[in-house]
Scaffold this motif. Sequence first.
Motif, PDB file in Angstrom:
ATOM      1  N   PHE A  13       0.824  -1.215   0.000  1.00  0.00           N
ATOM      2  CA  PHE A  13       0.000   0.000   0.000  1.00  0.00           C
ATOM      3  C   PHE A  13       0.860   1.268   0.000  1.00  0.00           C
ATOM      4  O   PHE A  13       0.473   2.294  -0.542  1.00  0.00           O
ATOM      5  N   ILE A  81      -6.197   5.215   1.523  1.00  0.00           N
ATOM      6  CA  ILE A  81      -6.792   4.148   0.699  1.00  0.00           C
ATOM      7  C   ILE A  81      -8.307   4.221   0.843  1.00  0.00           C
ATOM      8  O   ILE A  81      -8.842   4.130   1.948  1.00  0.00           O
ATOM      9  N   SER A  83     -10.552   2.131  -0.625  1.00  0.00           N
ATOM     10  CA  SER A  83     -11.195   0.810  -0.610  1.00  0.00           C
ATOM     11  C   SER A  83     -11.038   0.130   0.756  1.00  0.00           C
ATOM     12  O   SER A  83     -10.190   0.520   1.559  1.00  0.00           O
ATOM     13  N   LEU A  85      -9.952  -2.794   3.508  1.00  0.00           N
ATOM     14  CA  LEU A  85      -8.829  -3.723   3.643  1.00  0.00           C
ATOM     15  C   LEU A  85      -9.405  -5.131   3.720  1.00  0.00           C
ATOM     16  O   LEU A  85     -10.372  -5.366   4.447  1.00  0.00           O
ATOM     17  N   GLU A 161      -3.677  -8.642   6.679  1.00  0.00           N
ATOM     18  CA  GLU A 161      -4.007  -8.304   5.296  1.00  0.00           C
ATOM     19  C   GLU A 161      -3.781  -9.497   4.355  1.00  0.00           C
ATOM     20  O   GLU A 161      -2.729 -10.121   4.365  1.00  0.00           O
ATOM     21  N   CYS A 186      -9.831   2.005   4.374  1.00  0.00           N
ATOM     22  CA  CYS A 186      -8.986   1.349   5.378  1.00  0.00           C
ATOM     23  C   CYS A 186      -7.825   2.158   5.931  1.00  0.00           C
ATOM     24  O   CYS A 186      -7.529   2.087   7.118  1.00  0.00           O
ATOM     25  N   THR A 214      -0.339   9.059  -6.059  1.00  0.00           N
ATOM     26  CA  THR A 214      -1.398   8.044  -5.947  1.00  0.00           C
ATOM     27  C   THR A 214      -2.423   8.167  -7.076  1.00  0.00           C
ATOM     28  O   THR A 214      -2.982   7.163  -7.511  1.00  0.00           O
ATOM     29  N   LYS A 218      -1.578   3.632 -10.554  1.00  0.00           N
ATOM     30  CA  LYS A 218      -1.960   2.415 -11.278  1.00  0.00           C
ATOM     31  C   LYS A 218      -1.587   2.455 -12.761  1.00  0.00           C
ATOM     32  O   LYS A 218      -1.503   1.412 -13.399  1.00  0.00           O
ATOM     33  N   TRP A 241      -4.680  -7.624  -6.310  1.00  0.00           N
ATOM     34  CA  TRP A 241      -4.712  -6.601  -5.274  1.00  0.00           C
ATOM     35  C   TRP A 241      -4.916  -5.206  -5.889  1.00  0.00           C
ATOM     36  O   TRP A 241      -5.739  -4.422  -5.394  1.00  0.00           O
ATOM     37  N   LEU A 242      -4.193  -4.896  -6.954  1.00  0.00           N
ATOM     38  CA  LEU A 242      -4.360  -3.592  -7.617  1.00  0.00           C
ATOM     39  C   LEU A 242      -5.791  -3.398  -8.119  1.00  0.00           C
ATOM     40  O   LEU A 242      -6.332  -2.292  -8.071  1.00  0.00           O
ATOM     41  N   THR A 245      -8.001  -2.256  -5.170  1.00  0.00           N
ATOM     42  CA  THR A 245      -7.494  -1.184  -4.301  1.00  0.00           C
ATOM     43  C   THR A 245      -7.626   0.173  -4.989  1.00  0.00           C
ATOM     44  O   THR A 245      -7.267   0.321  -6.149  1.00  0.00           O
ATOM     45  N   TRP A 247      -6.830   4.369  -4.266  1.00  0.00           N
ATOM     46  CA  TRP A 247      -6.251   5.416  -3.426  1.00  0.00           C
ATOM     47  C   TRP A 247      -7.197   6.610  -3.381  1.00  0.00           C
ATOM     48  O   TRP A 247      -8.076   6.751  -4.229  1.00  0.00           O
TER      49      TRP A 247
END
Length: 281
Positions: A13, A81, A83, A85, A161, A186, A214, A218, A241-242, A245, A247
């Motif tokens: 993260f 973040i 989204s 966790l 996590e 999260c 951020t 991506k 994970w990306l 997730t 930001w």
Amino acid sequence: MKTVKIIGVPEHFNFPWHLAMEEGAFEERGIDLQWTDVPEGTGKMCQMLQEGSADLAIILTEGIVKSVVEGNPVKIVQKYIESPLLWGIHVGAKSKYKDIKDLKNTKAAISRYGSGSHLMAYVHAQNNQWNTQKLEFEVIHNLDGAVTALTQGTADYFMWEHFTTKPLVDQGVFRRIGDCPTPWPCFVIAATDQFLMAHRNTLGHILEVINLYTEEFKSIPSIDRNLSNAYEQKLEDIKEWLSITAWSQSQLHANTLLEVQEKLKALGLIEKVVPKEKILY
């Protein structure tokens, strides 16, 4: 050059921070950002903020809210973040427990009291209609401590996590028997009141830099491969994970803060709900 001490967990993260530091983005603004990894997690970071050994922290929302309600002189300055966790629920590879329902009235390993692993054990118990008054805990400090506790049987399950613990699942050290997402964004960026009073402009520069990173994170070419190498994760796990997730570049909404506080109060983890001004910068 203004020195700023910042802390966070050694997890994927926080890669945007390390990228920005490597590229000198903070130095260009006259800021010497000194990062310290805190593998013990949120409970330890709350303590460091309170003691003044850190100015800023990238920290779990529920953990810092509880700490501020209890008197820690800190403010949330922004979401980090957006989204939830994804907390994996793990048992030792040779554990007799096969299913979530088997974990009722067993002992949870936690990094420390007030940490995410501690608070989320309550959320998870409530989700499963267990009696939260009967929860038992074993303090294990960090991931290595969890491996020892679950392998030796001094604790029965451990919440951490999902992707950080996946290599241990792949290696056959842990078995994951479920997941529990947080009911809110999260991670947040928190700062001590002392830092905010003295260095408001510096904070503004820090947030400008990290928000630029951020926003574009991506879309950086080969970012998945870089993350995979940096955190010794399988490429397909990093891609997954990306994909889940997001930001954030904005402040935590007052309604979300109220939701977090009300949940913590209902679980008996804080005694009162405080006004948003006590927590939000």
